[in-house]
Design an enzyme around this catalytic site. Structure first.
Site, PDB file in Angstrom:
ATOM      1  CD  GLU A  65      -1.295  -2.219   2.258  1.00  0.00           C
ATOM      2  OE1 GLU A  65      -0.185  -2.728   1.970  1.00  0.00           O
ATOM      3  OE2 GLU A  65      -1.975  -2.589   3.227  1.00  0.00           O
ATOM      4  CB  CYS A  96       0.019  -2.823   8.830  1.00  0.00           C
ATOM      5  SG  CYS A  96       1.070  -1.548   8.102  1.00  0.00           S
TER       6      CYS A  96
HETATM    7 ZN   LIG Z   1       1.142  -1.757   5.832  1.00  0.00          ZN
END
Ligand SMILES: [Zn+2]
Length: 140
Positions: A65, A96
Site C-alpha cells: 500500500e 497495517c
Molecule cells: Zn502496511
C-alpha cells in the site's frame, strides 16, 4: 449517484482489484514469501500499482500500500478515489496501522477494497476513515 461528495472518477472495484493482483507479481518478499499487491485509483482515472518489498533487516520492509502510495505521490498525484490490496490469505489482507496512517493523510476519502488472491470475486469494501478513525494529524 456518488457516495462521496468529491468523487469524480467512476470506481470499478473489480478493475482495481485486478490491478492490485497484477501488481502483486512484482513483490520482493524472499523472507516471508508473503506477496502483496496494491493499486491506487486516482481521481483522474489513473491506476498506480505497488507491491511489498522486504529487507533482511525486517523493520525496513515496506508494505504494498505504501509503495503504491509513494509511487503515486512522487509522480505528482494528490487525489485518490480508491485503493485495492490483494494477497493470498483468507479474507484478504487488511492494511497495517502504518499504512492506515499514511492513507488517512494522503487518501482520506478513498474506498479500500480487500481480496484474497485465490478469490478475486469476493471483495470487502471499507473506507480509510472507517479503518482509522481519529487519525493523527499535524498541521503543516
Ligand atoms: Zn502496511
Amino acid at each position: 449517484m456518488p457516495l462521496w461528495q468529491n468523487e469524480i472518477v467512476k470506481i470499478d472495484s473489480k478493475k482495481i482489484v485486478a490491478a492490485a493482483a497484477a501488481a502483486r507479481a512484482g513483490s520482493v518478499s524472499p523472507y516471508s514469501k508473503f506477496k502483496v499487491g496494491a493499486a491506487l485509483l486516482t481521481q483522474t482515472g489513473e491506476i498506480i500499482g505497488g507491491a511489498n518489498v522486504e529487507s533482511a533487516s525486517y523493520g525496513l520492509t515496506c508494505c504494498a500500500e505504501r509503495i503504491a502510495l509513494f509511487k503515486a505521490l512522487t509522480a505528482g498525484q494528490k487525489n485518490f478515489a480508491a485503493i485495492a490490496v490483494v494477497a493470498r490469505c483468507d479474507g484478504g489482507p487488511m492494511p497495517c496501522g502504518a499504512c492506515r496512517q499514511l492513507l488517512a493523510e494522503y487518501a482520506p476519502e478513498a474506498r479500500v477494497f480487500i481480496a484474497d488472491s485465490d478469490d478475486l470475486q469476493t471483495v470487502k469494501t471499507f473506507t480509510v476513515r472507517g479503518l482509522l478513525p481519529h487519525a493523527f494529524r499535524l498541521a503543516p
